[in-house]
Design a protein around this motif. Structure first.
Motif, PDB file in Angstrom:
ATOM      1  N   ASN A  30       5.831 -24.225  24.595  1.00  0.00           N
ATOM      2  CA  ASN A  30       6.317 -24.304  23.229  1.00  0.00           C
ATOM      3  C   ASN A  30       5.195 -24.748  22.295  1.00  0.00           C
ATOM      4  O   ASN A  30       4.400 -25.620  22.637  1.00  0.00           O
ATOM      5  N   PHE A  31       5.158 -24.128  21.108  1.00  0.00           N
ATOM      6  CA  PHE A  31       4.188 -24.464  20.079  1.00  0.00           C
ATOM      7  C   PHE A  31       4.962 -24.651  18.770  1.00  0.00           C
ATOM      8  O   PHE A  31       5.994 -24.030  18.555  1.00  0.00           O
ATOM      9  N   GLY A  32       4.428 -25.461  17.865  1.00  0.00           N
ATOM     10  CA  GLY A  32       5.103 -25.593  16.584  1.00  0.00           C
ATOM     11  C   GLY A  32       4.955 -26.963  15.969  1.00  0.00           C
ATOM     12  O   GLY A  32       3.977 -27.688  16.209  1.00  0.00           O
ATOM     13  N   ASP A  33       5.965 -27.342  15.186  1.00  0.00           N
ATOM     14  CA  ASP A  33       5.906 -28.590  14.424  1.00  0.00           C
ATOM     15  C   ASP A  33       6.956 -29.572  14.919  1.00  0.00           C
ATOM     16  O   ASP A  33       7.303 -29.580  16.099  1.00  0.00           O
ATOM     17  N   SER A  34       7.494 -30.398  14.027  1.00  0.00           N
ATOM     18  CA  SER A  34       8.431 -31.450  14.424  1.00  0.00           C
ATOM     19  C   SER A  34       9.725 -30.903  15.019  1.00  0.00           C
ATOM     20  O   SER A  34      10.429 -31.629  15.723  1.00  0.00           O
ATOM     21  N   GLY A  57       5.843 -26.068  32.566  1.00  0.00           N
ATOM     22  CA  GLY A  57       5.877 -25.950  31.122  1.00  0.00           C
ATOM     23  C   GLY A  57       5.378 -27.174  30.396  1.00  0.00           C
ATOM     24  O   GLY A  57       5.179 -28.242  30.982  1.00  0.00           O
ATOM     25  N   ALA A  58       5.164 -27.002  29.101  1.00  0.00           N
ATOM     26  CA  ALA A  58       4.696 -28.086  28.239  1.00  0.00           C
ATOM     27  C   ALA A  58       4.958 -27.697  26.793  1.00  0.00           C
ATOM     28  O   ALA A  58       5.063 -26.518  26.456  1.00  0.00           O
ATOM     29  N   SER A  59       5.045 -28.710  25.954  1.00  0.00           N
ATOM     30  CA  SER A  59       5.169 -28.481  24.514  1.00  0.00           C
ATOM     31  C   SER A  59       3.882 -28.919  23.832  1.00  0.00           C
ATOM     32  O   SER A  59       3.464 -30.073  23.944  1.00  0.00           O
ATOM     33  N   MET A  60       3.262 -27.979  23.145  1.00  0.00           N
ATOM     34  CA  MET A  60       2.092 -28.279  22.330  1.00  0.00           C
ATOM     35  C   MET A  60       2.477 -28.689  20.917  1.00  0.00           C
ATOM     36  O   MET A  60       1.632 -29.119  20.132  1.00  0.00           O
ATOM     37  N   ALA A  61       3.748 -28.535  20.559  1.00  0.00           N
ATOM     38  CA  ALA A  61       4.203 -28.806  19.192  1.00  0.00           C
ATOM     39  C   ALA A  61       3.966 -30.265  18.819  1.00  0.00           C
ATOM     40  O   ALA A  61       4.026 -31.159  19.669  1.00  0.00           O
ATOM     41  N   ILE A  62       3.709 -30.486  17.537  1.00  0.00           N
ATOM     42  CA  ILE A  62       3.484 -31.852  17.061  1.00  0.00           C
ATOM     43  C   ILE A  62       3.925 -31.965  15.599  1.00  0.00           C
ATOM     44  O   ILE A  62       3.783 -31.025  14.807  1.00  0.00           O
ATOM     45  N   VAL A  63       4.473 -33.116  15.277  1.00  0.00           N
ATOM     46  CA  VAL A  63       4.902 -33.402  13.906  1.00  0.00           C
ATOM     47  C   VAL A  63       3.738 -33.167  12.935  1.00  0.00           C
ATOM     48  O   VAL A  63       2.609 -33.571  13.195  1.00  0.00           O
ATOM     49  N   GLY A  64       4.020 -32.501  11.842  1.00  0.00           N
ATOM     50  CA  GLY A  64       3.017 -32.278  10.808  1.00  0.00           C
ATOM     51  C   GLY A  64       2.159 -31.058  11.012  1.00  0.00           C
ATOM     52  O   GLY A  64       1.284 -30.769  10.190  1.00  0.00           O
TER      53      GLY A  64
END
Length: 378
Positions: free
Chosen positions: A34-38, A108-115
């Motif tokens: 997963n990639f993205g924001d908050s 799996g992993a999430s690369m998403a991060i707030v901001g």
């Protein structure tokens, strides 16, 4: 594109469409990234402890996480996110944040991060918007984080190795949404909505380039969410008020912001169609956030909610929006509503677990992806 054309695009967004790969039948996935924001951050903002991040760590305080986990997990909700529901439905573990030391990323992993933004921080600096909060992990930074993980999850093989490509071919990628924080950087710090709209093609082109980078690494199933009807969210209604009643629709949402989201979604779908034509062996799925949440705003009771997306469940100050910057959810003075599942907005910026569940269902089995991610019972 004029307002009439934008309205036509909105009508076309009745369901999410799939830019389909011929012959796709088995949608069993062994891994998810997963990639993205908050909306998809499962904890990177807390692990990645920069000085700027400390301003955002209200997400690490109660009552965040109250509904499902029973404690804060640094997710921006009262419970699970859309990506959590997708993982659970597909029989996968909840995705660990990619910056977490010692975590097992083989499933799996999430690369998403707030901001997170689509546009690089240097680009934002070049247009006078280089505030530290937007420097957590832009889209290309997240792709580099993913590249850095690949040797450990591909048995030490280089990303170009066939066994790594085979591994990625069994993976589901959720890429986004991106763009929301780009607009936040613009409209909260001096640009008008019309000025922000001038950068929409840049945002969409950047997202499309990210999808192409994943394809070149070996991804074959990529879900690309579009923009949300942000004109219905308390944070925007609070910070971008208008004295002109004509600027609001009958549900109290800011028309110009929603039209900006519709514009981005129309451009994004066009660019994804071009990528699909270029890579016919890949399945690129456009996931329609906008239509589903817009319907919840218009008819909350139909979806089991007592209020629409405007008032926040968790906040302080009451009023129409229950949102104050200095007493937002997780800060002193803020409290949560008794039943978050009856509400659409959790903290005035993010969605409740109840909404995230419905969104995930709409992507997994339709009708907000067509065909849906799950093409038959697993």
């Amino acid at each position: 594109m004029d307002r009439r054309a934008l309205g036509a695009v909105g009508l076309l967004l009745v369901s999410c469409f799939l830019l389909a790969r011929a012959g796709t039948g088995d949608s069993r996935f062994e891994v998810m990234f997963n990639f993205g924001d908050s909306l998809g951050d499962t904890g990177n903002i807390c692990v990645n402890k920069s000085a700027a991040n400390q301003l955002l760590l209200t997400f690490a305080q109660p009552p965040y996480g109250m509904t499902y986990f029973g404690h804060p997990t640094c997710r921006c909700s009262d419970g699970r996110l859309v990506v959590d529901f997708l993982a659970q439905e597909l029989g996968l573990p909840l995705l660990p944040p990619s910056k977490q030391d010692g975590a097992d990323f083989r499933r799996g992993a999430s690369m998403a991060i707030v901001g997170a933004t689509a546009l690089d921080f240097e680009f934002l600096k070049s247009i006078g918007l280089g505030y530290p909060v937007w420097n957590n992990g832009a889209m290309n930074v997240q792709i580099q984080w993913f590249r850095d993980l690949l040797p450990s999850i591909c048995g030490g093989a280089a990303p170009e190795a066939q066994n790594c490509k085979d591994y990625l071919a069994r993976s589901l990628f959720v890429f986004g949404p991106f763009g929301g924080n780009d607009y936040n950087a613009m409209v909260f710090f001096g640009l008008t909505v019309d000025q922000a709209r001038n950068y929409t093609p840049n945002i969409v082109d950047t997202v499309a380039s990210g999808v192409e980078q994943l394809i070149q690494l070996g991804a074959v199933d990529i879900v690309v969410p579009g923009a949300l009807p942000v004109g219905c969210f308390a944070v925007y209604l609070t910070f971008l008020p208008s004295d002109d009643p004509a600027d609001y629709d009958e549900y109290g949402c800011l028309k110009a912001l929603n039209e900006l989201s519709i514009y981005q979604n129309s451009l994004l779908q066009s660019r994804l169609a071009g990528l699909q034509a270029r890579y016919p062996s890949v399945r690129i799925v456009y996931a329609d956030y906008y239509t589903h949440i817009d319907r919840m705003v218009r008819r909350p009771a139909r979806f089991g909610f007592s209020t629409g997306a405007v008032p926040a469940c968790c906040g302080a100050g009451g009023g129409r929006y229950n949102f104050e910057l200095d007493a937002r959810c997780g800060m002193k003075g803020a409290t949560a509503c008794r039943e978050p599942s009856w509400h659409e907005s959790w903290d005035g910026v993010h969605l409740t677990e109840a909404v995230n569940r419905l969104v995930a269902e709409g992507w997994l089995r339709g009708p907000y992806c067509h065909p849906p991610i799950v093409t038959h019972d697993q």
